[in-house]
Motif scaffolding. Structure first.
Motif, PDB file in Angstrom:
ATOM      1  N   SER A 174       0.848  -1.190   0.000  1.00 37.95           N
ATOM      2  CA  SER A 174       0.000   0.000   0.000  1.00 37.95           C
ATOM      3  C   SER A 174       0.885   1.242   0.000  1.00 37.95           C
ATOM      4  CB  SER A 174      -0.906   0.012   1.236  1.00 37.95           C
ATOM      5  OG  SER A 174      -0.111  -0.042   2.423  1.00 37.95           O
ATOM      6  N   LEU A 175       0.260   2.380  -0.198  1.00 37.46           N
ATOM      7  CA  LEU A 175       0.969   3.648  -0.083  1.00 37.46           C
ATOM      8  C   LEU A 175       0.681   4.202   1.300  1.00 37.46           C
ATOM      9  CD1 LEU A 175       2.721   5.715  -1.743  1.00 37.46           C
ATOM     10  CD2 LEU A 175       0.592   6.999  -2.059  1.00 37.46           C
ATOM     11  N   TYR A 176       1.696   4.200   2.162  1.00 34.66           N
ATOM     12  CA  TYR A 176       1.527   4.740   3.513  1.00 34.66           C
ATOM     13  C   TYR A 176       1.535   6.258   3.425  1.00 34.66           C
ATOM     14  CZ  TYR A 176       2.138   5.438   8.533  1.00 34.66           C
ATOM     15  OH  TYR A 176       1.972   5.812   9.833  1.00 34.66           O
ATOM     16  N   VAL A 177       0.532   6.901   3.994  1.00 29.38           N
ATOM     17  CA  VAL A 177       0.381   8.354   3.924  1.00 29.38           C
ATOM     18  C   VAL A 177       0.562   8.917   5.322  1.00 29.38           C
ATOM     19  CG1 VAL A 177      -1.072  10.259   3.165  1.00 29.38           C
ATOM     20  CG2 VAL A 177      -1.239   8.037   2.008  1.00 29.38           C
ATOM     21  N   LEU A 199       1.678  19.078   6.914  1.00 31.54           N
ATOM     22  CA  LEU A 199       2.445  18.503   5.819  1.00 31.54           C
ATOM     23  C   LEU A 199       2.023  17.052   5.618  1.00 31.54           C
ATOM     24  CD1 LEU A 199       6.255  18.953   5.281  1.00 31.54           C
ATOM     25  CD2 LEU A 199       5.263  16.687   5.139  1.00 31.54           C
ATOM     26  N   VAL A 200       1.914  16.632   4.365  1.00 31.85           N
ATOM     27  CA  VAL A 200       1.557  15.250   4.051  1.00 31.85           C
ATOM     28  C   VAL A 200       2.578  14.684   3.071  1.00 31.85           C
ATOM     29  CG1 VAL A 200      -0.230  13.677   3.227  1.00 31.85           C
ATOM     30  CG2 VAL A 200      -0.888  15.849   4.284  1.00 31.85           C
ATOM     31  N   PHE A 201       3.186  13.551   3.422  1.00 28.28           N
ATOM     32  CA  PHE A 201       4.050  12.853   2.474  1.00 28.28           C
ATOM     33  C   PHE A 201       3.656  11.380   2.447  1.00 28.28           C
ATOM     34  CE2 PHE A 201       6.377  12.379   6.460  1.00 28.28           C
ATOM     35  CZ  PHE A 201       6.911  11.107   6.400  1.00 28.28           C
ATOM     36  N   ALA A 202       4.249  10.625   1.538  1.00 29.66           N
ATOM     37  CA  ALA A 202       3.830   9.238   1.359  1.00 29.66           C
ATOM     38  C   ALA A 202       5.010   8.360   0.974  1.00 29.66           C
ATOM     39  CB  ALA A 202       2.744   9.150   0.286  1.00 29.66           C
ATOM     40  N   SER A 203       4.851   7.058   1.223  1.00 34.51           N
ATOM     41  CA  SER A 203       5.889   6.084   0.873  1.00 34.51           C
ATOM     42  C   SER A 203       5.247   4.727   0.642  1.00 34.51           C
ATOM     43  CB  SER A 203       6.929   5.971   1.994  1.00 34.51           C
ATOM     44  OG  SER A 203       7.882   4.961   1.721  1.00 34.51           O
ATOM     45  N   PRO A 204       5.622   4.007  -0.419  1.00 32.59           N
ATOM     46  CA  PRO A 204       5.105   2.648  -0.603  1.00 32.59           C
ATOM     47  C   PRO A 204       5.665   1.716   0.465  1.00 32.59           C
ATOM     48  CG  PRO A 204       6.816   3.100  -2.220  1.00 32.59           C
ATOM     49  CD  PRO A 204       6.578   4.380  -1.481  1.00 32.59           C
ATOM     50  N   VAL A 205       4.817   0.848   1.016  1.00 31.40           N
ATOM     51  CA  VAL A 205       5.257  -0.036   2.098  1.00 31.40           C
ATOM     52  C   VAL A 205       4.674  -1.432   1.945  1.00 31.40           C
ATOM     53  CG1 VAL A 205       5.532   1.852   3.756  1.00 31.40           C
ATOM     54  CG2 VAL A 205       3.351   0.637   3.620  1.00 31.40           C
TER      55      VAL A 205
END
Length: 389
Positions: A174-177, A199-205
């Motif tokens: 999933s994409l962790y937000v 602030l919002v960033f994301a990372s695939p996990v």
């Protein structure tokens, strides 16, 4: 107003970019430099392209680590103001004063949710309104302004859309937000900061624990405590997490997966694992510690409670003495990052309690229902999933 070149004007007439410009707001375009407009055009190229994924990612072996994506979302306001329109920026470092409230006094909150790619290629967020509400409650506790629920969800949607090529294929992760709310304004004396940044960033996990879906081995900590009554243990303050690092590091060095904490008053009742809630099952009764001001009311926790009741389990939220671990049929953890993680053993005062592990565990049945809803395989009767247009 920035004057577009003929080529940019032509691009703006395309339906995909036009809809994206409308989404982020014309105010953003009229206040940014031409170079930023080029970034928006680049981000818009990901909208609607289900066949494009980020390069050099092994989707079959994703762990829970930071993979920098393309864009993040930033919104600011003053101490006595309200948040207004934010904007997408290239993912990267941010500038803070050395005297920022978050750096000096820990005035900050964070949330965590996930975006999923469904089997039909649609994109979804899981219960983001609940994250927004939890951040608002935490902001009141930490004397901070907070985004409205609408602003919060809108920011998450924009961040996910701009980074959609980083959303794993169905069933691969999933994409962790990660939304953050921090006191970014300078302050010297102990007081609320003068400015705040959302602030919002994301990372695939993939899986949170390094052993993947293997059962956890927990150590019951009876020296240190995660939170105390009257503290901030029931909100997602950044100050709640660094204090567990000592216990967690010590436990992992001894071969344990994580730490299970006891209450700080009686030192008898189980509360939380370092970053997730805990459940015990005995026959048809599913029990979890009550959120009494020291335990974070997890969104996955609440979802599992609702699913369990829908499947005719009796669910209790109550104080659970550590002795009840001795005769539990199952123990498992829940959280946004971990999903559901079965527990294989718990060690308390030198005694190791082991639990059955098989693919017939009730917790795996509950997890299967949760994941099915998140991936669009099972009908979402709860109204939990928010489609990202």
């Amino acid at each position: 107003m920035i004057r577009m070149s003929d080529s940019l004007a032509s691009l703006a007439r395309s339906s995909r970019l036009a809809s994206y410009i409308s989404m982020i707001g014309i105010r953003y375009l009229t206040t940014r430099a031409a170079s930023s407009l080029q970034e928006i055009i680049k981000a818009s190229s990901y909208i609607g392209r289900d066949d494009e994924f980020a390069n050099d990612i092994d989707w079959n072996n994703l762990g829970f680590g930071l993979t920098p994506t393309d864009y993040m979302y930033i919104m600011k306001c003053g101490r006595d103001d309200e948040f207004k329109q934010g904007q997408l920026n290239r993912y990267g470092n941010i500038e803070l004063s050395p005297s920022a409230g978050v750096l000096n006094y820990g005035q900050g909150l964070f949330e965590g949710t996930k975006a999923y790619r469904g089997e039909d290629k649609r994109l979804f967020l899981f219960r983001p309104q609940q994250n927004a509400i939890r951040m608002q409650i935490g902001a009141q506790r930490m004397c901070m302004p907070s985004p409205s629920t609408e602003q919060f969800v809108d920011a998450l949607k924009k961040t996910v859309l701009a980074n959609r090529r980083w959303i794993p294929p169905p069933g691969k992760g999933s994409l962790y937000v990660r939304p953050l709310l921090i006191g970014s304004g300078p302050i010297l004396g102990l007081a609320p900061a003068s400015e705040y940044t959302f602030l919002v960033f994301a990372s695939p996990v993939g899986n949170y624990f390094k052993d993947g879906t293997a059962p956890l081995n927990l150590y019951v900590e009876d020296e240190f405590h995660r939170s105390t009554r009257g503290g901030a243990g029931d909100v997602k303050s950044i100050t709640n997490y660094a204090p567990v690092l000592k216990s967690l590091s010590r436990a992992r060095n001894r071969g344990f997966s994580d730490v299970l904490y006891l209450d700080s008053v009686h030192k008898r009742y189980i509360e939380e694992v370092s970053s997730c809630n805990v459940f015990i099952l005995k026959r048809n009764v599913l029990s979890t510690p009550a959120t009494n001001g020291t335990i974070l009311e997890g969104i996955t926790r609440n979802s599992i409670i609702e699913i369990a009741r829908d499947l005719a389990f009796q669910v209790e939220e109550r104080p659970i003495p550590v002795e009840e671990l001795l005769d539990a049929d199952e123990v498992f953890c829940t959280g946004t990052a971990v999903g559901i993680a079965p527990v294989g053993s718990i060690t308390y005062k030198g005694n190791r309690i082991e639990y059955k592990t098989s693919n017939q565990l009730v917790c795996l049945r509950l997890y299967s229902r949760l994941v099915g809803i998140q991936r669009g395989i099972i009908e979402d009767k709860m109204g939990w999933m928010i489609e990202i247009d």
